[in-house]
Design an enzyme around this catalytic site. Structure first.
Site, PDB file in Angstrom:
ATOM      1  N   LYS A   1       0.841  -1.207   0.000  1.00  0.00           N
ATOM      2  CA  LYS A   1       0.000   0.000   0.000  1.00  0.00           C
ATOM      3  C   LYS A   1       0.872   1.251   0.000  1.00  0.00           C
ATOM      4  O   LYS A   1       0.695   2.152  -0.812  1.00  0.00           O
ATOM      5  CB  LYS A   1      -0.938   0.013   1.230  1.00  0.00           C
ATOM      6  CG  LYS A   1      -1.871  -1.172   1.306  1.00  0.00           C
ATOM      7  CD  LYS A   1      -2.793  -1.100   2.509  1.00  0.00           C
ATOM      8  CE  LYS A   1      -2.081  -1.212   3.838  1.00  0.00           C
ATOM      9  NZ  LYS A   1      -1.443  -2.528   4.100  1.00  0.00           N
TER      10      LYS A   1
ATOM     11  N   ARG B   1      -9.932   0.619   9.228  1.00  0.00           N
ATOM     12  CA  ARG B   1      -9.344  -0.683   9.534  1.00  0.00           C
ATOM     13  C   ARG B   1     -10.362  -1.593  10.211  1.00  0.00           C
ATOM     14  O   ARG B   1     -10.054  -2.726  10.536  1.00  0.00           O
ATOM     15  CB  ARG B   1      -8.216  -0.385  10.511  1.00  0.00           C
ATOM     16  CG  ARG B   1      -7.019  -1.233  10.592  1.00  0.00           C
ATOM     17  CD  ARG B   1      -6.154  -1.255   9.404  1.00  0.00           C
ATOM     18  NE  ARG B   1      -4.845  -1.743   9.723  1.00  0.00           N
ATOM     19  CZ  ARG B   1      -3.719  -1.080   9.444  1.00  0.00           C
ATOM     20  NH1 ARG B   1      -3.748   0.092   8.868  1.00  0.00           N
ATOM     21  NH2 ARG B   1      -2.559  -1.617   9.707  1.00  0.00           N
TER      22      ARG B   1
ATOM     23  N   ARG C   1      11.347  -6.379   4.445  1.00  0.00           N
ATOM     24  CA  ARG C   1      11.186  -4.918   4.423  1.00  0.00           C
ATOM     25  C   ARG C   1      12.203  -4.236   5.345  1.00  0.00           C
ATOM     26  O   ARG C   1      12.430  -4.662   6.468  1.00  0.00           O
ATOM     27  CB  ARG C   1       9.776  -4.535   4.870  1.00  0.00           C
ATOM     28  CG  ARG C   1       9.634  -3.026   5.038  1.00  0.00           C
ATOM     29  CD  ARG C   1       8.236  -2.544   5.094  1.00  0.00           C
ATOM     30  NE  ARG C   1       7.440  -3.166   6.132  1.00  0.00           N
ATOM     31  CZ  ARG C   1       6.126  -3.017   6.241  1.00  0.00           C
ATOM     32  NH1 ARG C   1       5.469  -2.283   5.369  1.00  0.00           N
ATOM     33  NH2 ARG C   1       5.458  -3.618   7.203  1.00  0.00           N
TER      34      ARG C   1
ATOM     35  N   ARG D   1      -1.483  -9.660  12.768  1.00  0.00           N
ATOM     36  CA  ARG D   1      -1.931  -8.562  11.885  1.00  0.00           C
ATOM     37  C   ARG D   1      -2.785  -9.101  10.740  1.00  0.00           C
ATOM     38  O   ARG D   1      -3.798  -8.509  10.364  1.00  0.00           O
ATOM     39  CB  ARG D   1      -0.716  -7.789  11.352  1.00  0.00           C
ATOM     40  CG  ARG D   1      -0.058  -6.940  12.430  1.00  0.00           C
ATOM     41  CD  ARG D   1       1.354  -6.543  12.075  1.00  0.00           C
ATOM     42  NE  ARG D   1       1.445  -5.643  10.946  1.00  0.00           N
ATOM     43  CZ  ARG D   1       2.581  -5.362  10.315  1.00  0.00           C
ATOM     44  NH1 ARG D   1       3.722  -5.917  10.713  1.00  0.00           N
ATOM     45  NH2 ARG D   1       2.591  -4.524   9.301  1.00  0.00           N
TER      46      ARG D   1
ATOM     47  N   ARG E   1      11.107  -2.805  11.012  1.00  0.00           N
ATOM     48  CA  ARG E   1      10.052  -2.362  11.921  1.00  0.00           C
ATOM     49  C   ARG E   1       9.839  -3.390  13.027  1.00  0.00           C
ATOM     50  O   ARG E   1       9.906  -4.590  12.777  1.00  0.00           O
ATOM     51  CB  ARG E   1       8.748  -2.161  11.135  1.00  0.00           C
ATOM     52  CG  ARG E   1       8.426  -0.717  10.877  1.00  0.00           C
ATOM     53  CD  ARG E   1       7.338  -0.527   9.879  1.00  0.00           C
ATOM     54  NE  ARG E   1       6.079  -1.161  10.246  1.00  0.00           N
ATOM     55  CZ  ARG E   1       4.970  -1.064   9.508  1.00  0.00           C
ATOM     56  NH1 ARG E   1       4.980  -0.350   8.402  1.00  0.00           N
ATOM     57  NH2 ARG E   1       3.867  -1.670   9.863  1.00  0.00           N
TER      58      ARG E   1
HETATM   59  P1  AP5 Z   1       4.829  -1.596   1.850  1.00  0.00           P
HETATM   60  O1  AP5 Z   1       4.513  -0.676   0.736  1.00  0.00           O
HETATM   61  O2  AP5 Z   1       5.649  -1.088   2.999  1.00  0.00           O
HETATM   62  O3  AP5 Z   1       3.491  -2.314   2.387  1.00  0.00           O
HETATM   63  P2  AP5 Z   1       2.230  -1.729   3.166  1.00  0.00           P
HETATM   64  O4  AP5 Z   1       1.033  -2.406   2.588  1.00  0.00           O
HETATM   65  O5  AP5 Z   1       2.243  -0.244   3.200  1.00  0.00           O
HETATM   66  O6  AP5 Z   1       2.550  -2.370   4.593  1.00  0.00           O
HETATM   67  P3  AP5 Z   1       2.353  -1.880   6.085  1.00  0.00           P
HETATM   68  O7  AP5 Z   1       3.013  -2.934   6.946  1.00  0.00           O
HETATM   69  O8  AP5 Z   1       2.831  -0.484   6.289  1.00  0.00           O
HETATM   70  O9  AP5 Z   1       0.860  -2.008   6.279  1.00  0.00           O
HETATM   71  P4  AP5 Z   1       0.132  -2.279   7.556  1.00  0.00           P
HETATM   72  O10 AP5 Z   1      -1.238  -2.064   7.079  1.00  0.00           O
HETATM   73  O11 AP5 Z   1       0.368  -3.549   8.260  1.00  0.00           O
HETATM   74  O12 AP5 Z   1       0.798  -1.246   8.589  1.00  0.00           O
HETATM   75  P5  AP5 Z   1       0.445   0.225   9.040  1.00  0.00           P
HETATM   76  O13 AP5 Z   1       1.692   1.001   9.020  1.00  0.00           O
HETATM   77  O14 AP5 Z   1      -0.734   0.751   8.307  1.00  0.00           O
HETATM   78  O15 AP5 Z   1       5.555  -2.885   1.199  1.00  0.00           O
HETATM   79  C1  AP5 Z   1       6.010  -3.947   2.002  1.00  0.00           C
HETATM   80  C2  AP5 Z   1       7.338  -4.490   1.456  1.00  0.00           C
HETATM   81  O16 AP5 Z   1       7.107  -5.096   0.190  1.00  0.00           O
HETATM   82  C3  AP5 Z   1       8.400  -3.404   1.227  1.00  0.00           C
HETATM   83  O17 AP5 Z   1       9.643  -3.936   1.574  1.00  0.00           O
HETATM   84  C4  AP5 Z   1       8.313  -3.097  -0.285  1.00  0.00           C
HETATM   85  O18 AP5 Z   1       9.561  -2.693  -0.788  1.00  0.00           O
HETATM   86  C5  AP5 Z   1       7.883  -4.454  -0.841  1.00  0.00           C
HETATM   87  N1  AP5 Z   1       7.005  -4.353  -2.001  1.00  0.00           N
HETATM   88  C6  AP5 Z   1       5.985  -3.458  -2.195  1.00  0.00           C
HETATM   89  N2  AP5 Z   1       5.369  -3.698  -3.369  1.00  0.00           N
HETATM   90  C7  AP5 Z   1       6.004  -4.790  -3.914  1.00  0.00           C
HETATM   91  C8  AP5 Z   1       5.819  -5.549  -5.116  1.00  0.00           C
HETATM   92  N3  AP5 Z   1       4.833  -5.257  -6.009  1.00  0.00           N
HETATM   93  N4  AP5 Z   1       6.632  -6.612  -5.357  1.00  0.00           N
HETATM   94  C9  AP5 Z   1       7.611  -6.944  -4.460  1.00  0.00           C
HETATM   95  N5  AP5 Z   1       7.835  -6.255  -3.305  1.00  0.00           N
HETATM   96  C10 AP5 Z   1       7.035  -5.205  -3.033  1.00  0.00           C
HETATM   97  O19 AP5 Z   1      -0.034  -0.024  10.540  1.00  0.00           O
HETATM   98  C11 AP5 Z   1       0.853  -0.442  11.551  1.00  0.00           C
HETATM   99  C12 AP5 Z   1       0.103  -0.598  12.852  1.00  0.00           C
HETATM  100  O20 AP5 Z   1      -0.473   0.672  13.250  1.00  0.00           O
HETATM  101  C13 AP5 Z   1      -1.084  -1.565  12.840  1.00  0.00           C
HETATM  102  O21 AP5 Z   1      -0.701  -2.909  13.055  1.00  0.00           O
HETATM  103  C14 AP5 Z   1      -1.928  -1.004  13.995  1.00  0.00           C
HETATM  104  O22 AP5 Z   1      -1.418  -1.396  15.239  1.00  0.00           O
HETATM  105  C15 AP5 Z   1      -1.759   0.483  13.858  1.00  0.00           C
HETATM  106  N6  AP5 Z   1      -2.783   1.127  13.024  1.00  0.00           N
HETATM  107  C16 AP5 Z   1      -2.590   1.787  11.842  1.00  0.00           C
HETATM  108  N7  AP5 Z   1      -3.751   2.255  11.366  1.00  0.00           N
HETATM  109  C17 AP5 Z   1      -4.712   1.896  12.250  1.00  0.00           C
HETATM  110  C18 AP5 Z   1      -6.121   2.079  12.307  1.00  0.00           C
HETATM  111  N8  AP5 Z   1      -6.787   2.739  11.340  1.00  0.00           N
HETATM  112  N9  AP5 Z   1      -6.802   1.576  13.358  1.00  0.00           N
HETATM  113  C19 AP5 Z   1      -6.160   0.907  14.348  1.00  0.00           C
HETATM  114  N10 AP5 Z   1      -4.832   0.690  14.353  1.00  0.00           N
HETATM  115  C20 AP5 Z   1      -4.105   1.180  13.317  1.00  0.00           C
END
Ligand code: AP5
Length: 232
Positions: free
Chosen positions: A27, A103, A138, A181, A170
């Site tokens: 994402k 979420r 990552r 997750r 991370r």
């Molecule tokens: P990346 O682009 O970093 O993936 P992402 O989908 O953004 O992953 P996140 O881990 O950031 O999502 P998440 O939803 O778990 O975490 P968030 O920060 O929102 O890509 C991942 C890897 O793959 C990278 O190394 C990249 O280079 C590689 N890659 C990308 N595209 C590729 C491709 N096409 N091919 C190959 N490789 C590729 O949330 C973290 C925490 O915050 C949650 O667990 C929760 O505790 C809290 N939180 C956040 N929002 C909320 C909410 N709304 N409500 C409650 N808690 C929340």
């Protein structure tokens, strides 16, 4: 004329986008392209929370306990933060891109209740084993915030050695936490989508980054086109 130049005008459509998908499906990676191409404000709740943790604010101190265990933080911590951000003038003028929100069904209900409605919901799909592999590789460069993957998206060759000395993993990117997750993502998905019927476009996220970007662009261009048609 309108059709041939809509890509130019797309920058002036205040597009409202939600991007949803399992953890580490890509994402954030796609959001980098979307914000540059369409001029929208990128609102990542994960990033907002990580910043709050780093700054040791009241929200950050509470959120950390949940994030470190791979759990969703309570809605009370997140709803006002997102609402205030979306109501700010840069989001009104330029549109917004919600990454990591909503979420849960309760967060989606909050959006509908406050009339915060997207033009499109992009659902990035990938099997669990793909996201586990992406998560384990990552790495983030603390100096720039850039996100890399040890195999799929290494740093550019001229700065690779320098970046690899300082990049970090991370704290919630462990195999144990990714299971939690993923389970939460699967449990909440339908409850979220039911609030955005007719707005969802599903895109295969388990393709190379450029292929995913092309599909995302195609979907967003279609939306821009229909918004432009409605305004002429
Ligand atoms: P990346 O682009 O970093 O993936 P992402 O989908 O953004 O992953 P996140 O881990 O950031 O999502 P998440 O939803 O778990 O975490 P968030 O920060 O929102 O890509 C991942 C890897 O793959 C990278 O190394 C990249 O280079 C590689 N890659 C990308 N595209 C590729 C491709 N096409 N091919 C190959 N490789 C590729 O949330 C973290 C925490 O915050 C949650 O667990 C929760 O505790 C809290 N939180 C956040 N929002 C909320 C909410 N709304 N409500 C409650 N808690 C929340």
């Amino acid at each position: 004329m309108l059709i041939s130049s809509f890509i130019f005008y797309a920058h002036f459509v205040a597009l409202k986008v939600i991007i949803i998908g399992p953890p580490a499906v890509g994402k954030g990676t796609q959001c980098e392209h979307i914000k540059q191409h369409y001029g929208v404000v990128h609102l990542s709740t994960g990033e907002m929370l990580r910043q709050a943790v780093q700054e040791q604010t009241e929200i950050g101190i509470t959120a950390r306990k949940y994030m470190d265990n791979g759990l969703l933080v309570p809605d009370s911590l997140i709803l006002d933060m997102v609402n205030a951000r979306i109501m700010s003038s840069d989001c009104k003028d330029n549109g917004w891109l919600l990454d990591g929100f909503p979420r849960s069904a309760a967060q989606a209900e909050f959006m509908v209740k406050h009339n915060i409605l997207p033009d499109i919901v992009i659902l990035l799909l990938a099997p669990d084993e793909v996201v586990v592999e992406r998560i384990s590789g990552r790495r983030t460069d603390p100096a720039t915030g850039n996100v890399y993957h040890v195999t799929y998206q290494p740093p550019p060759i001229d700065i690779a050695e320098e970046v690899k000395k300082r990049w970090v993993q991370r704290s919630d990117d462990t195999e144990e936490k990714i299971k939690v997750r993923l389970a939460q993502y699967h449990a909440n998905l339908q409850g979220i989508l039911q609030h955005f019927k007719g707005m969802k476009v599903s895109i295969k996220g388990d393709e190379a980054k450029e292929i995913v970007t092309a599909e995302v662009t195609r979907a967003l261009d279609e939306v821009c086109k229909s918004i432009l048609y409605q305004t002429v």
